[in-house]
Design a protein around this motif. Sequence first.
Motif, PDB file in Angstrom:
ATOM      1  N   LEU A  19      -7.674  23.951   0.146  1.00 10.43           N
ATOM      2  CA  LEU A  19      -7.383  22.691   0.928  1.00 10.43           C
ATOM      3  C   LEU A  19      -7.885  22.914   2.363  1.00 10.43           C
ATOM      4  O   LEU A  19      -9.130  23.139   2.826  1.00 10.43           O
ATOM      5  CB  LEU A  19      -6.338  22.205   0.554  1.00 10.43           C
ATOM      6  CG  LEU A  19      -5.685  22.063  -0.809  1.00 10.43           C
ATOM      7  CD1 LEU A  19      -4.264  21.530  -1.106  1.00 10.43           C
ATOM      8  CD2 LEU A  19      -6.570  21.191  -1.711  1.00 10.43           C
ATOM      9  N   GLY A  20      -6.990  22.845   3.232  1.00 10.20           N
ATOM     10  CA  GLY A  20      -7.212  22.839   4.785  1.00 10.20           C
ATOM     11  C   GLY A  20      -6.058  22.686   5.552  1.00 10.20           C
ATOM     12  O   GLY A  20      -5.011  23.248   5.424  1.00 10.20           O
ATOM     13  N   GLY A  21      -5.728  21.658   6.443  1.00 15.97           N
ATOM     14  CA  GLY A  21      -4.813  21.943   7.274  1.00 15.97           C
ATOM     15  C   GLY A  21      -5.166  21.848   8.731  1.00 15.97           C
ATOM     16  O   GLY A  21      -6.409  22.116   9.211  1.00 15.97           O
ATOM     17  N   LYS A  22      -4.274  21.804   9.636  1.00 14.04           N
ATOM     18  CA  LYS A  22      -4.402  21.922  11.080  1.00 14.04           C
ATOM     19  C   LYS A  22      -4.350  23.284  11.691  1.00 14.04           C
ATOM     20  O   LYS A  22      -3.332  23.691  11.966  1.00 14.04           O
ATOM     21  CB  LYS A  22      -3.407  21.051  11.764  1.00 14.04           C
ATOM     22  CG  LYS A  22      -3.492  19.543  11.463  1.00 14.04           C
ATOM     23  CD  LYS A  22      -2.747  18.452  12.286  1.00 14.04           C
ATOM     24  CE  LYS A  22      -3.215  18.440  13.639  1.00 14.04           C
ATOM     25  NZ  LYS A  22      -4.380  17.913  13.887  1.00 14.04           N
ATOM     26  N   SER A  23      -5.431  24.074  11.593  1.00 15.02           N
ATOM     27  CA  SER A  23      -5.519  25.343  12.084  1.00 15.02           C
ATOM     28  C   SER A  23      -5.221  25.433  13.533  1.00 15.02           C
ATOM     29  O   SER A  23      -6.314  25.029  14.424  1.00 15.02           O
ATOM     30  CB  SER A  23      -6.822  25.962  11.564  1.00 15.02           C
ATOM     31  OG  SER A  23      -6.850  26.146  10.248  1.00 15.02           O
ATOM     32  N   PRO A  24      -4.239  26.219  14.007  1.00 15.31           N
ATOM     33  CA  PRO A  24      -4.347  25.859  15.381  1.00 15.31           C
ATOM     34  C   PRO A  24      -4.618  27.572  16.021  1.00 15.31           C
ATOM     35  O   PRO A  24      -4.988  28.581  15.427  1.00 15.31           O
ATOM     36  CB  PRO A  24      -2.552  26.327  15.328  1.00 15.31           C
ATOM     37  CG  PRO A  24      -2.276  27.195  14.324  1.00 15.31           C
ATOM     38  CD  PRO A  24      -3.196  26.809  13.265  1.00 15.31           C
ATOM     39  N   VAL A  25      -5.011  27.447  17.512  1.00 20.42           N
ATOM     40  CA  VAL A  25      -5.543  28.425  18.293  1.00 20.42           C
ATOM     41  C   VAL A  25      -4.447  28.790  19.438  1.00 20.42           C
ATOM     42  O   VAL A  25      -4.292  27.715  20.078  1.00 20.42           O
ATOM     43  CB  VAL A  25      -6.819  28.204  18.591  1.00 20.42           C
ATOM     44  CG1 VAL A  25      -7.201  29.391  19.515  1.00 20.42           C
ATOM     45  CG2 VAL A  25      -7.800  27.907  17.464  1.00 20.42           C
ATOM     46  N   VAL A  26      -4.125  29.818  19.282  1.00 20.43           N
ATOM     47  CA  VAL A  26      -2.890  29.907  20.480  1.00 20.43           C
ATOM     48  C   VAL A  26      -3.765  30.910  21.587  1.00 20.43           C
ATOM     49  O   VAL A  26      -4.119  31.987  21.323  1.00 20.43           O
ATOM     50  CB  VAL A  26      -1.590  30.734  19.879  1.00 20.43           C
ATOM     51  CG1 VAL A  26      -0.927  30.983  21.197  1.00 20.43           C
ATOM     52  CG2 VAL A  26      -0.939  29.646  19.095  1.00 20.43           C
ATOM     53  N   VAL A  27      -3.713  30.383  22.811  1.00 19.78           N
ATOM     54  CA  VAL A  27      -4.419  31.174  23.883  1.00 19.78           C
ATOM     55  C   VAL A  27      -3.450  31.651  25.011  1.00 19.78           C
ATOM     56  O   VAL A  27      -3.002  30.936  25.649  1.00 19.78           O
ATOM     57  CB  VAL A  27      -5.575  30.349  24.412  1.00 19.78           C
ATOM     58  CG1 VAL A  27      -6.532  31.109  25.431  1.00 19.78           C
ATOM     59  CG2 VAL A  27      -6.714  29.683  23.618  1.00 19.78           C
ATOM     60  N   ILE A  52      -8.189  17.077  11.705  1.00 16.99           N
ATOM     61  CA  ILE A  52      -9.258  16.319  12.356  1.00 16.99           C
ATOM     62  C   ILE A  52     -10.665  16.384  11.655  1.00 16.99           C
ATOM     63  O   ILE A  52     -11.319  15.487  11.392  1.00 16.99           O
ATOM     64  CB  ILE A  52      -9.591  16.856  13.701  1.00 16.99           C
ATOM     65  CG1 ILE A  52      -8.333  16.479  14.785  1.00 16.99           C
ATOM     66  CG2 ILE A  52     -10.605  16.287  14.601  1.00 16.99           C
ATOM     67  CD1 ILE A  52      -8.166  17.417  15.970  1.00 16.99           C
ATOM     68  N   PHE A  53     -10.666  17.663  11.208  1.00 17.66           N
ATOM     69  CA  PHE A  53     -12.200  17.941  10.473  1.00 17.66           C
ATOM     70  C   PHE A  53     -13.451  17.385  11.023  1.00 17.66           C
ATOM     71  O   PHE A  53     -14.251  16.394  10.664  1.00 17.66           O
ATOM     72  CB  PHE A  53     -12.154  17.361   9.060  1.00 17.66           C
ATOM     73  CG  PHE A  53     -12.806  18.202   7.987  1.00 17.66           C
ATOM     74  CD1 PHE A  53     -12.201  19.448   7.443  1.00 17.66           C
ATOM     75  CD2 PHE A  53     -13.978  17.981   7.441  1.00 17.66           C
ATOM     76  CE1 PHE A  53     -12.606  20.296   6.568  1.00 17.66           C
ATOM     77  CE2 PHE A  53     -14.749  18.696   6.491  1.00 17.66           C
ATOM     78  CZ  PHE A  53     -13.864  19.860   6.192  1.00 17.66           C
TER      79      PHE A  53
END
Length: 482
Positions: free
Chosen positions: A219-227, A348-349
């Motif tokens: 499926l998918g989802g909101k993949s985060p990036v922590v910087v 968002i995609f």
Amino acid sequence: MAAKVGFDGEAAAALAKELRASFASSKTRSYEWRVSQLNGLLKLTTDHEAEIVDALNSDLSKPEFESLIYEICMVKSSCKLAIKQLKSWMKPKKAKPSMTTFPSSAKIVSEPLGVVLVISAWNYPFLLSLDPVVGAIAAGNAVVLKPSELAPATSSLLAKLLGKYMDSSSVRVVEGAVAETSALLEQKWDKICYTGNARVGRIVMASAAKHLTPVLLELGGKSPVVVDSGINLQVASRRIIVGKWGCNNGQACISPDYIITTKDFASKLVDAMKSELDSFYGKNPLQSKDLSRIVNYNHYARLTNLLDEDKVSGKVIHGGERDTSNLRIAPTILLDVPQDSLMMQEEIFGPLLPIIAVDKIEDSFDLINSGTKPLAAYLFTNSQKLKDQFVRNISAGGMVINDTTIHLAVPSLPFGGVGESGMGAYHGKFSFEAFSHKKAVVCRGFLGDASLRYPPYTEGKLSVLKALVGGDSIVDIIRSLF
């Protein structure tokens, strides 16, 4: 041979019956058949590389580089790995028998599930159609592939080519849209693999439940990036950008969905990303040939609605340009988007990337965990402590430290989701296992037939049983048996 668009439930039932008869003949179980089909798939990909690139360009304006690296080469690699490793994968694996079955031998036999249905997605329509098929064929199954109607050129090409390069009595393509997919889902399959969104995933799972059919949901989802601060900012920015906009212009299930960084570091990150975006796509990115377009008007309208929401007004700090006639949206960065905005509530995609600023980097954990579990999670840091905390505290389908999306290219790793982002995994040997049943086999001779297991059940037999459960020595147990 491909099924024609418009086929109904009766035709779907006939197709399933035909493939089930082919599977029942045991032809798909042999090593020779499996390898011949994998070689056919590899030859198809090699012989028609230019046509595949053209189809992907027609469907998504996908740059040739992305088509080759992220779709064609990955399918070739999957085929080559399966061909090379298939004998090893198929070989029964020895298992240690228990004392209660002494003397005996045990093994695990991988057997095909039967007839499987693969429902593909539009964003990587070649890769996401054929990669699961590689695993299903390697495992010895008959397969029905339903490509996405939202990538019609690639769907048509697959329908035309698979029948020429593969055994059409056991591998078939069904083109079509909702009606055709619904007709297929009415049938009993031995496994369904679906790649797409969670809404349709629920429909697939509900249909599968009627027949107790196992499912593999990507499926998918909101993949985060922590910087974190203190990193190589240029390298980090480039890797975030290529993971976001260099993967189908954000139209990828593992594409970075949003960034979390600290308030005192956000401006430095934004400046670095702006500079790299200009370097990659120029001052007029709508004209760049290195960016895919949005797949269709409905998705374009969905993305512009996210961008035009009142709660997001004034948050754009880079990009935002759009071209409705060509379905293009420039790479767009937003800062301090409210958590209750649509952009932060749904995947968002697309080419929009919000940045959320927090007081300290550890605050990102609670923010991520307050939502559904993502398909991928990314962290940029030099801190070993933060790396360990991230891996320990964040649940995601997969993770990458100091890069994005590259775990997809590691065949020794499973690729799959968790929770809302999916269930099950594939890639490499995991693809073979996803479409196999692990059958337990115990083999005994006729010696050593102890009376312990047979009535009448005496106190002495009960004592021996307790000794077995208690783990007494093999010598003591054998003595007690005779």
